[in-house]
Design an enzyme around this catalytic site. Structure first.
Site, PDB file in Angstrom:
ATOM      1  N   ASP A   1      -9.360   8.510   5.634  1.00  0.00           N
ATOM      2  CA  ASP A   1      -8.996   7.384   6.689  1.00  0.00           C
ATOM      3  C   ASP A   1     -10.228   7.081   7.274  1.00  0.00           C
ATOM      4  OD1 ASP A   1      -6.381   7.178   5.463  1.00  0.00           O
ATOM      5  OD2 ASP A   1      -5.319   8.067   7.266  1.00  0.00           O
TER       6      ASP A   1
ATOM      7  N   ASP B   1       1.141   5.099   0.107  1.00  0.00           N
ATOM      8  CA  ASP B   1       0.372   6.497   0.526  1.00  0.00           C
ATOM      9  C   ASP B   1       0.788   7.455  -0.300  1.00  0.00           C
ATOM     10  OD1 ASP B   1      -1.016   8.203   1.955  1.00  0.00           O
ATOM     11  OD2 ASP B   1      -1.055   7.061   3.727  1.00  0.00           O
TER      12      ASP B   1
ATOM     13  N   ARG C   1      -7.648   3.712  -2.593  1.00  0.00           N
ATOM     14  CA  ARG C   1      -8.496   4.433  -1.523  1.00  0.00           C
ATOM     15  C   ARG C   1      -9.137   5.620  -2.112  1.00  0.00           C
ATOM     16  NH1 ARG C   1      -6.959   4.683   3.435  1.00  0.00           N
ATOM     17  NH2 ARG C   1      -8.619   6.005   3.704  1.00  0.00           N
TER      18      ARG C   1
ATOM     19  N   LYS D   1       0.895  -1.369   0.033  1.00  0.00           N
ATOM     20  CA  LYS D   1       0.095  -0.142   0.116  1.00  0.00           C
ATOM     21  C   LYS D   1       0.808   1.332  -0.063  1.00  0.00           C
ATOM     22  CE  LYS D   1      -3.211   2.510   2.555  1.00  0.00           C
ATOM     23  NZ  LYS D   1      -3.689   2.926   3.990  1.00  0.00           N
TER      24      LYS D   1
END
Length: 168
Positions: A78, A17, A74, A15
């Protein structure tokens, strides 16, 4: 860290970010990492946050371009361990469903964030059932963020519900 290191460590999932990334730079960095991961020859599931940095206007998001580089992405903030946070994510997906639904399919999925089921203090059992059900309906990754050593049995039962998992 580089793609070769992740492959050498036999990572199956990465993942990436976008901390401190300019929203306009996603089309550069994420495809660059995708090319580097593919060059290793190791199959690594690649999750990016590219559209999360454009969440304020999904009309600016080109999911066709994103799905060429990332296996999942995403879309929104969050998740926090709260019912309100869960509702915010559900409402986001509801608002943008006409754009989001066609973008997901084999090889590319939306990632509404981790499951917050069983984190203390956190969701009630009924709220946890909602999250597990909605994430499964969305074909979202079912990534747990709880401590499996201390999870209560009713939350464990939700996470292990084979009928709900089969929907995903």
């Amino acid at each position: 860290m580089d793609a070769d290191s992740f492959a050498e460590w036999e990572c199956d999932y990465l993942k990436l970010d976008g901390c401190f990334m300019l929203p306009t730079d996603g089309h550069i960095g994420y495809p660059e990492m995708e090319r580097a991961l593919n060059a290793t020859g190791r199959p690594i599931m690649y999750s990016c946050e590219w559209p999360a940095y454009l969440y304020y206007d999904q009309n600016d998001v080109n999911y066709t371009e994103i799905s060429k580089s990332c296996n999942l992405w995403r879309n929104f903030h969050d998740i926090a361990v709260s019912w309100q946070s869960l509702l915010d994510i559900i409402n986001f997906f509801d608002k943008w469903q006409d754009k989001l639904i066609p973008a997901a399919g084999p090889g590319g999925w939306h990632d509404p964030d981790m499951l917050s089921i069983g984190i203390k203090p956190g969701l009630t059992v009924e709220q946890a059932k909602v999250q597990m059900s909605i994430w499964s309906i969305w074909s979202a990754p079912l990534i747990m963020s709880n401590d499996l050593r201390s999870i209560d049995s009713e939350f464990k039962d939700i996470l292990q519900n084979r009928d709900v998992i089969a929907i995903d």
